[in-house]
Design a protein around this motif. Structure first.
Motif, short mmCIF file in Angstrom:
data_model
loop_
_atom_site.label_atom_id
_atom_site.label_comp_id
_atom_site.label_asym_id
_atom_site.label_seq_id
_atom_site.Cartn_x
_atom_site.Cartn_y
_atom_site.Cartn_z
N ASN A 132 -31.45 44.97 34.84
CA ASN A 132 -32.45 44.05 34.26
C ASN A 132 -33.87 44.50 34.59
OD1 ASN A 132 -32.04 43.45 37.01
ND2 ASN A 132 -32.81 41.37 36.77
N PHE A 133 -34.20 45.72 34.21
CA PHE A 133 -35.56 46.23 34.43
C PHE A 133 -36.38 45.93 33.17
CE2 PHE A 133 -32.88 48.44 37.35
CZ PHE A 133 -33.66 48.66 38.48
N THR A 134 -37.16 44.87 33.24
CA THR A 134 -37.83 44.36 32.04
C THR A 134 -39.32 44.20 32.24
OG1 THR A 134 -37.38 42.10 32.77
CG2 THR A 134 -35.76 43.10 31.32
N TYR A 135 -40.03 44.17 31.12
CA TYR A 135 -41.46 43.83 31.06
C TYR A 135 -42.31 44.69 32.00
CZ TYR A 135 -39.00 39.86 29.07
OH TYR A 135 -38.15 39.07 28.34
N GLY A 136 -41.91 45.96 32.14
CA GLY A 136 -42.71 46.90 32.91
C GLY A 136 -42.56 46.82 34.41
N VAL A 137 -41.64 45.99 34.92
CA VAL A 137 -41.48 45.81 36.36
C VAL A 137 -40.46 46.82 36.89
CG1 VAL A 137 -40.87 44.24 38.22
CG2 VAL A 137 -42.04 43.37 36.17
N LEU A 138 -40.92 47.79 37.68
CA LEU A 138 -40.08 48.79 38.34
C LEU A 138 -39.20 49.56 37.35
CD1 LEU A 138 -38.88 46.77 41.49
CD2 LEU A 138 -40.91 48.20 41.25
N GLU A 139 -39.63 49.67 36.12
CA GLU A 139 -38.80 50.34 35.12
C GLU A 139 -38.60 51.83 35.44
OE1 GLU A 139 -40.06 49.67 31.14
OE2 GLU A 139 -39.80 47.50 31.24
N ASP A 140 -39.54 52.41 36.16
CA ASP A 140 -39.40 53.83 36.52
C ASP A 140 -38.33 54.05 37.59
OD1 ASP A 140 -41.04 52.40 38.31
OD2 ASP A 140 -41.93 54.25 39.07
N ARG A 141 -37.78 52.96 38.15
CA ARG A 141 -36.77 53.09 39.20
C ARG A 141 -35.37 52.72 38.70
NH1 ARG A 141 -40.21 50.38 44.26
NH2 ARG A 141 -42.24 51.20 43.59
N ARG A 142 -35.26 52.47 37.40
CA ARG A 142 -33.98 52.07 36.82
C ARG A 142 -32.90 53.11 37.09
NH1 ARG A 142 -35.49 52.07 32.09
NH2 ARG A 142 -35.87 49.86 31.66
N ASP A 143 -33.20 54.36 36.82
CA ASP A 143 -32.18 55.42 36.95
C ASP A 143 -31.64 55.52 38.37
OD1 ASP A 143 -32.44 55.95 34.28
OD2 ASP A 143 -33.72 57.73 34.55
N ALA A 144 -32.54 55.43 39.37
CA ALA A 144 -32.10 55.53 40.76
C ALA A 144 -31.15 54.40 41.11
CB ALA A 144 -33.30 55.53 41.70
N TYR A 145 -31.44 53.23 40.63
CA TYR A 145 -30.59 52.05 40.89
C TYR A 145 -29.23 52.22 40.22
CZ TYR A 145 -28.82 47.32 40.03
OH TYR A 145 -28.02 46.22 39.92
N VAL A 146 -29.24 52.53 38.94
CA VAL A 146 -27.98 52.63 38.20
C VAL A 146 -27.12 53.76 38.74
CG1 VAL A 146 -26.94 53.04 35.93
CG2 VAL A 146 -29.00 51.62 36.13
N GLU A 147 -27.72 54.91 38.99
CA GLU A 147 -26.95 56.07 39.45
C GLU A 147 -26.26 55.79 40.78
OE1 GLU A 147 -29.78 59.20 39.50
OE2 GLU A 147 -29.90 59.35 37.29
#
Length: 774
Positions: free
Chosen positions: A530-545
């Protein structure tokens, strides 16, 4: 006992997470006061309502030896506001000296000046402070000239900087008034900038010195300062003292820039125009022709004596007498019933009659309506009518989540009105109360402009939020612009300690907790993305991986549930198409970052893991109270998954383990359902006997009652609170079982009063069976 401990814990969490820059006095608001008793209240009310926490700024009121009740009024407010200080002059020293006294006493990193008869928009300080984060020495906000006692078209004063700050300061397009400027204190101290004392027009010298002395200046377009026009203004009337001071003001600027011929050339035109303005004020001031000619000649003499004539020229100086002696020019005032009247609705009054004496709920997505509906029904029982504004299909939103068509019949008994807020805003200054599920979208305009009209605004704290804006980059923090705030649990009270709050619970969590536990059908992890509205979107991949890798290494099946507003490309993973709730019903365990889904999963009896390998700062889930594990890497997540699955395999009860946590965050241990608690709180606010301040109403009605609707029966509801006993059975089984035995008759009557399919009845019976079995 639990609630007192939880309240202390809430304050500890909030203060430990609060930004360091927020823990000191950031802004000193300086207000010079002289005979201000009649009109200072809107100013102080606007400061009391600021969205910036009250302990992040100080208010310094300097009484310049008033002869009315100003001191008594300030003393009353000093008792009400802990951040207000009053300093008294023993003799009248004029506004410049009063402001200098405020500068000497100021402790803030920034300074802002406010005149006692004006007021700020409720988010002014927070907006200006956010704009200063780029390091600007001065942030310039916009003003709006208003009046509320007669016909008046609001007039914005657009400050701008078309040719750099120095030229813009000398041509006055940056404004020669020190209000609505957020100034770094260090700049004032470094350049020893002070107000001239004992003179009129002290603002001009101060502002020009400030803009010439600062390194950086930023202009924002927000109209944050309301400059109230009133009869008897000291600016419009002229006398010899003012004329002499006007000449000396211009002379002082010429002296200041004497070594900058480029700026002198620029200022000649401005000074000439400004002196002509003073002459025209003499002309239109109501004096006789003889007095006007005399004052005009006096102004010319002062211009010569001050040395200004050598800059503007003899002809321009003599022209001042001709202007002053000219025929007065009075602007025509339209009849009071034509044009815009700012003492009524700024939006044209389209909904004034429809919304009058009704509670208006502003909803933007489907679950807002689901939460509002039971509250509306409870209010109806209490004699209060409501309207639900449904903006969920508005074209201005990036995503739309309206109620599905098959649900609409469930709400056929309610007055739900659909609006496309991109085309038409459902705004009004009439109503019993306005209830907002969100105060940061289109509703912000209504909430902020509603200040001064007397209609109470209520925030319904929906789901979870980054209360300190630790990860979310935004100029304003959530739910701080409303008068009252209905909170899900005790946890949020520490973040809103300076606000009027009521704890009412979270309806969707309570409803899921009341449903029977259903065992999972698939041994599967649900990974919430749930990386939405510009909040920490650049860290999505690290979280999911890291989450997917942990599941894969354990040989645990997984499925990703992706928030509708999350735009990340997850095509290489197994992404589910069903709703998160459907996936949770069949799956075994939830892996999630900051999300309401953690609360809902625990209420459903599903174990959850708060996984934070991305250095998420918001503290919401960092104190689990034994309800779930917290992980920050692939390996720690693997170990947590193994422990949680083993706990389930051994027959562990997630709901029981999470009971304290859910009460802390969602008020699940309270005896009353959230919809009834919310309705009671709204009814209490609407029915408060206190009159609400409404200075924007016509002068004949400065104070109005909140509502004239029939008295609400705020005590309605079941006589015996089964949810409270259920919570006690979970939190303190021994005491709960003893009470169950002592109050058996009351329990029987309460159960008999509920239908068989009542969620409250079903939840209580399950909890009682569990407690009696133990």
């Amino acid at each position: 006992m639990f609630d007192k401990s939880f309240l202390m814990l809430s304050h500890e969490i909030a203060q430990s997470a609060r930004p360091m820059t927020d823990r000191t006095c950031l802004i000193s608001v300086i207000i010079p006061c002289y005979n201000s008793a009649e009109f200072i209240r809107p100013c102080l009310e606007s400061l009391a309502q600021q969205t910036l926490p009250l302990d992040a700024f100080e208010i310094i009121c300097i009484d310049d030896c008033s002869t009315d009740d100003t001191v008594a009024v300030l003393a009353e407010w000093e008792r009400r506001l802990s951040n207000l200080r009053v300093i008294r002059h023993t003799e009248n020293r004029k506004q410049g000296a009063a402001r200098n006294t405020g500068l000497d006493a100021a402790r803030g990193e920034f300074i802002i000046f406010v005149d006692s008869d004006d007021f700020l928009r409720p988010d002014a300080l927070e907006t200006l402070l956010a704009a200063s984060e780029d390091g600007s020495d001065v942030v310039v906000g916009q003003l709006l000239r208003v009046r509320y006692d007669q016909y008046y078209s609001p007039k914005p004063a657009f400050r701008r900087m078309p040719e750099g700050k120095d030229v813009s300061a000398l041509t006055s397009v940056l404004g020669w008034f020190p209000v609505c400027l957020l100034i770094r204190s260090e700049i004032i101290k470094r350049h020893s900038i002070r107000f001239r004392e004992g003179v009129y027009f002290e603002d001009i010298d101060f502002c020009i010195r400030l803009f010439l002395g600062c390194d950086t200046c930023r202009i924002i377009n927000d109209k944050l300062y309301y400059y109230v026009q009133r009869d008897g203004s000291t600016v419009s009337s002229m006398n010899e003292k003012k004329l002499a001071d006007s000449a000396s003001a211009m002379a002082g600027i010429f002296e200041l820039i004497r070594n900058r011929p480029d700026l002198v050339k620029v200022f000649v035109k401005t000074a000439t125009s400004w002196l002509r303005l003073q002459a025209s004020r003499v002309r239109d001031g109501g004096e006789t022709l003889e007095d006007r000619r005399r004052l005009g000649e006096f102004l010319v003499a002062e211009v010569q004596k001050a040395g200004v004539q050598r800059h503007i020229g003899e002809a321009a100086a003599k022209e001042l007498t001709r202007i002053a002696a000219g025929s007065p020019q009075q602007s025509a005032i339209p009849p009071a019933d034509t044009g815009i009247r700012t003492s009524s609705s700024p939006w044209g009054g389209l909904f004034e009659s429809e919304f009058a004496d009704k509670v208006i709920f502003f909803c933007e997505v489907d679950y807002h309506i689901r939460s509002a509906a039971p509250i509306v029904r409870q209010l109806e029982k209490m004699g209060l009518q409501s309207i639900i504004v449904d903006a969920s299909r508005s074209t201005s939103f990036s995503t739309n989540r309206p109620l599905p068509d098959h649900e609409l019949p469930l709400y056929a008994d309610l007055d739900i009105r659909q609006f496309n807020v991109a085309v038409e805003k459902p705004f009004s200054t009439e109503g019993a109360a306005f209830v907002f599920m969100n105060d940061l979208t289109y509703t912000k305009e209504l909430i902020l402009e509603n200040f001064g009209f007397g209609v109470p605004t209520i925030g319904f704290y929906e789901g979870i939020n980054d209360d300190w804006n630790l990860d979310r980059k935004a100029p304003r923090r959530p739910y701080r612009s409303v008068d009252y705030l209905l909170l899900p649990g005790i946890y949020q009270q520490g973040f809103y300690a300076d606000r009027e709050t009521r704890v009412v619970g979270l309806p969707n969590v309570r409803s899921r907790l009341a449903q029977p536990y259903v065992a999972p059908t698939k041994r599967r992890a649900i990974i919430n993305v749930n990386f939405t509205y510009g909040v920490l979107e650049d860290r999505r991949d690290a979280y999911v991986e890291s989450a997917v890798a942990a599941c894969n290494e354990l040989g645990l099946d997984y499925v990703i549930t992706q928030h509708p507003a999350d735009k990340g490309d997850l095509s290489r993973y197994n992404v589910g198409k069903d709703s998160v709730y459907s996936l949770l019903e069949e799956g075994t365990i939830l892996i999630s970052r900051f999300s309401t889904t953690i609360l809902e999963a625990l209420a459903m009896g599903r174990p959850a893991i708060y996984h934070n390998p991305i250095d998420e700062r918001v503290p919401k889930f960092k104190v689990p109270l034994g309800a779930y594990p917290v992980t920050d890497s692939k390996d720690s997540l693997k170990h947590a998954l193994e422990r949680e699955l083993a706990f389930l395999d051994d027959g562990g009860d997630i709901r029981k383990r999470a009971a304290l946590f859910l009460h802390f965050h969602c008020n699940t241990g309270d005896s009353t359902d959230p919809d009834l608690l919310a309705a009671r709180a709204i009814a209490e606010i609407v029915k408060s006997p206190e009159e609400r301040y409404a200075f924007k109403r016509p002068a004949s009605l400065p104070m109005i009652p909140v509502s004239q609707a029939p008295e609400a029966d705020v005590a309605s509801g079941p006589a015996f609170d089964l949810p409270a006993l259920a919570a006690q059975l979970l939190l303190d089984p021994d005491t709960g079982r003893a009470r169950l035995q002592d109050e058996a008759d009351a329990v029987t009557r309460a159960l008999a009063a509920l239908p068989e399919d009542s969620p409250v009845r079903q939840h209580f019976q399950r909890v009682r069976e569990f407690a009696e079995a133990g």
